[in-house]
Design a protein around this motif. Structure first.
Motif, PDB file in Angstrom:
ATOM      1  N   PRO A 107       0.801  -1.231   0.000  1.00 19.92           N
ATOM      2  CA  PRO A 107       0.000   0.000   0.000  1.00 19.92           C
ATOM      3  C   PRO A 107       0.832   1.278   0.000  1.00 19.92           C
ATOM      4  CG  PRO A 107      -0.072  -1.061   2.155  1.00 19.92           C
ATOM      5  CD  PRO A 107       0.591  -2.030   1.225  1.00 19.92           C
ATOM      6  N   HIS A 108       2.078   1.220   0.499  1.00 14.77           N
ATOM      7  CA  HIS A 108       2.912   2.428   0.581  1.00 14.77           C
ATOM      8  C   HIS A 108       3.679   2.681  -0.713  1.00 14.77           C
ATOM      9  CE1 HIS A 108       5.479  -0.959   1.578  1.00 14.77           C
ATOM     10  NE2 HIS A 108       6.537  -0.216   1.279  1.00 14.77           N
ATOM     11  N   MET A 109       3.537   1.799  -1.684  1.00  7.80           N
ATOM     12  CA  MET A 109       4.217   1.947  -2.969  1.00  7.80           C
ATOM     13  C   MET A 109       3.222   2.341  -4.056  1.00  7.80           C
ATOM     14  SD  MET A 109       6.802  -1.286  -3.234  1.00  7.80           S
ATOM     15  CE  MET A 109       8.208  -1.494  -2.140  1.00  7.80           C
ATOM     16  N   ALA A 112       3.586   1.982 -10.133  1.00  8.48           N
ATOM     17  CA  ALA A 112       4.856   1.761 -10.839  1.00  8.48           C
ATOM     18  C   ALA A 112       5.876   1.081  -9.936  1.00  8.48           C
ATOM     19  CB  ALA A 112       5.404   3.091 -11.345  1.00  8.48           C
ATOM     20  N   GLU A 113       5.948   1.496  -8.668  1.00  2.00           N
ATOM     21  CA  GLU A 113       6.920   0.906  -7.738  1.00  2.00           C
ATOM     22  C   GLU A 113       6.585  -0.552  -7.445  1.00  2.00           C
ATOM     23  OE1 GLU A 113       8.150   4.977  -5.277  1.00  2.00           O
ATOM     24  OE2 GLU A 113       6.447   3.730  -4.614  1.00  2.00           O
ATOM     25  N   ASN A 114       5.293  -0.873  -7.336  1.00  2.00           N
ATOM     26  CA  ASN A 114       4.893  -2.262  -7.131  1.00  2.00           C
ATOM     27  C   ASN A 114       5.318  -3.140  -8.301  1.00  2.00           C
ATOM     28  OD1 ASN A 114       3.093  -3.258  -4.751  1.00  2.00           O
ATOM     29  ND2 ASN A 114       2.446  -1.134  -5.074  1.00  2.00           N
ATOM     30  N   ILE A 115       5.074  -2.671  -9.521  1.00  5.58           N
ATOM     31  CA  ILE A 115       5.399  -3.459 -10.704  1.00  5.58           C
ATOM     32  C   ILE A 115       6.912  -3.602 -10.877  1.00  5.58           C
ATOM     33  CG2 ILE A 115       5.226  -3.543 -13.232  1.00  5.58           C
ATOM     34  CD1 ILE A 115       2.515  -2.107 -12.957  1.00  5.58           C
ATOM     35  N   ARG A 150      -0.304   6.343  -9.158  1.00  9.49           N
ATOM     36  CA  ARG A 150      -1.362   6.119  -8.160  1.00  9.49           C
ATOM     37  C   ARG A 150      -0.927   5.107  -7.105  1.00  9.49           C
ATOM     38  NH1 ARG A 150      -7.307   5.711 -11.033  1.00  9.49           N
ATOM     39  NH2 ARG A 150      -7.229   7.646 -12.253  1.00  9.49           N
ATOM     40  N   TYR A 151      -1.625   5.158  -5.961  1.00  9.32           N
ATOM     41  CA  TYR A 151      -1.407   4.182  -4.904  1.00  9.32           C
ATOM     42  C   TYR A 151      -2.557   3.161  -4.932  1.00  9.32           C
ATOM     43  CZ  TYR A 151       2.351   6.983  -2.974  1.00  9.32           C
ATOM     44  OH  TYR A 151       3.544   7.646  -2.809  1.00  9.32           O
ATOM     45  N   PRO A 152      -2.323   1.953  -4.411  1.00 11.30           N
ATOM     46  CA  PRO A 152      -3.368   0.924  -4.454  1.00 11.30           C
ATOM     47  C   PRO A 152      -4.724   1.375  -3.925  1.00 11.30           C
ATOM     48  CG  PRO A 152      -1.294  -0.078  -3.809  1.00 11.30           C
ATOM     49  CD  PRO A 152      -1.053   1.414  -3.894  1.00 11.30           C
ATOM     50  N   ARG A 153      -4.733   2.198  -2.885  1.00 10.23           N
ATOM     51  CA  ARG A 153      -6.009   2.645  -2.295  1.00 10.23           C
ATOM     52  C   ARG A 153      -6.812   3.512  -3.264  1.00 10.23           C
ATOM     53  NH1 ARG A 153      -2.015   5.756   0.049  1.00 10.23           N
ATOM     54  NH2 ARG A 153      -2.185   8.020  -0.303  1.00 10.23           N
ATOM     55  N   GLN A 154      -6.153   4.036  -4.301  1.00  8.00           N
ATOM     56  CA  GLN A 154      -6.828   4.883  -5.283  1.00  8.00           C
ATOM     57  C   GLN A 154      -7.371   4.078  -6.470  1.00  8.00           C
ATOM     58  OE1 GLN A 154      -3.259   7.358  -5.707  1.00  8.00           O
ATOM     59  NE2 GLN A 154      -4.413   9.108  -4.922  1.00  8.00           N
TER      60      GLN A 154
END
Length: 417
Positions: A107-109, A112-115, A150-154
């Motif tokens: 959630p803090h990434m 793009a950072e997650n991928i 974007r962040y996951p929560r969005q």
């Protein structure tokens, strides 16, 4: 990135690997019986194999032993002939994509950072990682410019799952493990995510092992299905069609459930039944040009598209008369759409809940492609039923010939005696 560029990148991606499970067993301390007991299974390169069975049968445990999130007690796992049970498990996991329910995004990434996470871990250059993130977002149908930061929560649940799949595929692994990845989203979103996975697999040819408890999902997605009993004992391992038409025993029949003939509607895709053109207008078109298009064409209805060329509303003449000069206020909202990879079952569902008698077919980002109507779908169902009847008649004929041959053999044997 353009469609052509994406296709070229996908074509050059690593293809799937062969997976062999040999006498795989998992025992937990203090448990009287193993969670997984002596499972042997071979999965072909580029094949989608579904592990399906009742809750607690050990299907997720079996899946997680492949990437050694759970260490096997005994047995072997081979990927392209390499025994992975003795190598570094962290290094192994970086070579295997893994997608789970509710996406598992950090959630803090940002998206793009997650991928980018695994490509960075395995030492890709910054420019290569950046290009890969854009490529993967495009591949799963998300606009990189819109979703990159974007962040996951969005994100919606469906968008999170798409990013989860993009992350699992980012380092171009030959194997993708999926543990009930679409179980936490609503049914319509789930159908579309399943269609996306089918489309991705046609482009990428990965080896996919997918866990579900939903037999309809298994039929729709799988090249082959392993129906599992307790402790992951294999009750039947075959194609969806073979399991539907010839279940191995009462356990498999019970799991298939009622309506096996109707479930076969999940074996045919929309792309196989004929997608027709249909007249469209834009939400920004003046009302006079819309009236003219209705008068000139063979239909008493048009499909209005939004500013991104996505299906928006079905418009009839009477709707326009009540629009008071604004077409956007008129018509009936499009309740559902399907993709080319949707099944006949999905398309029939969508047609039946939409007053237009047809369903709009969309592309990767929801753009309009064409329509499939009720007549086309029913003709396809009739053809399927006719083929089933002919197959049943041929089977009965073969059985009759076999009985006749046995009778003749017995008579000849009696005469010889």
């Amino acid at each position: 990135m353009t469609e052509t560029a994406t296709g070229t990148a996908a074509a050059s991606a690593a293809s799937g690997a062969r997976i062999q499970l040999e006498n795989l067993t998992k025992r937990y301390p203090g448990s009287p019986s193993p969670a997984v007991d002596d499972v042997s299974l071979e999965i072909k390169p580029g094949e989608t194999v579904i592990l399906v069975g009742p809750s607690g049968c050990g299907k997720s445990t079996t899946l997680r032993m492949i990437n050694r999130l759970i260490e096997p007690t005994s047995g072997r796992i081979r990927i392209d002939e390499e025994d992975v049970t003795d190598i570094d498990p962290v290094g192994l996991r970086r070579k295997i994509g893994y997608a789970i329910q509710a996406s598992g995004l950090f959630p803090h990434m940002t998206v793009a950072e997650n991928i980018a996470l695994v490509p960075k871990m395995v030492g890709w250059s910054k420019s290569r990682v950046k290009d890969r993130v854009e490529e993967m977002l495009d591949l799963v149908g998300l606009d990189p410019r819109e979703f990159h930061g974007r962040y996951p929560r969005q994100l919606s649940g469906g968008q999170q799952q798409r990013v989860g799949v993009a992350r699992a595929l980012a380092a171009d692994p030959p194997v993708l493990l999926m543990d009930e990845p679409f179980g936490a989203v609503d049914p319509i979103t789930r159908d579309h995510l399943q269609d996306e996975l089918i489309r991705l697999q046609r482009e990428l040819h990965k080896t996919i092992v997918f866990v579900t408890h939903d037999f309809d999902e298994a039929i729709k997605l799988g090249d082959r299905i392993a129906v599992l009993r307790e402790r992951s004992h294999i009750a039947q391992f075959d194609t969806p069609e073979a399991i539907l038409t010839n279940p191995a025993d009462d356990f498999v029949s019970g799991f298939v459930g009622a309506g096996a003939a109707l479930k076969r509607l999940n074996l045919t895709r929309v792309r196989d039944v004929g997608i027709a053109d249909f007249p469209t207008v834009s939400v920004d078109d003046p009302i006079e040009s819309i009236f003219n298009k209705l008068r000139e064409g063979p239909y008493n209805e048009l499909l209005m598209l939004d500013r991104r060329s996505r299906p928006y509303k079905w418009l009839r003449r009477g709707d326009l008369m009540r629009a008071k000069g604004s077409p956007a206020r008129a018509g009936q909202l499009v309740h559902d759409t399907v993709t080319r990879d949707a099944t006949l079952h999905d398309a029939l569902d969508a047609v039946l809940i939409d007053s237009s008698g047809r369903v709009a077919v969309t592309g990767r980002r929801g753009e309009f492609i064409g329509v499939v109507d009720m007549e086309t779908l029913m003709n396809s169902v009739q053809e399927m039923l006719q083929a089933d009847r002919l197959a049943a008649m041929e089977h009965e004929h073969d059985l009759e010939e076999l009985r006749h041959h046995r009778t003749e053999t017995e008579l000849e044997g009696g005469a010889d005696g």
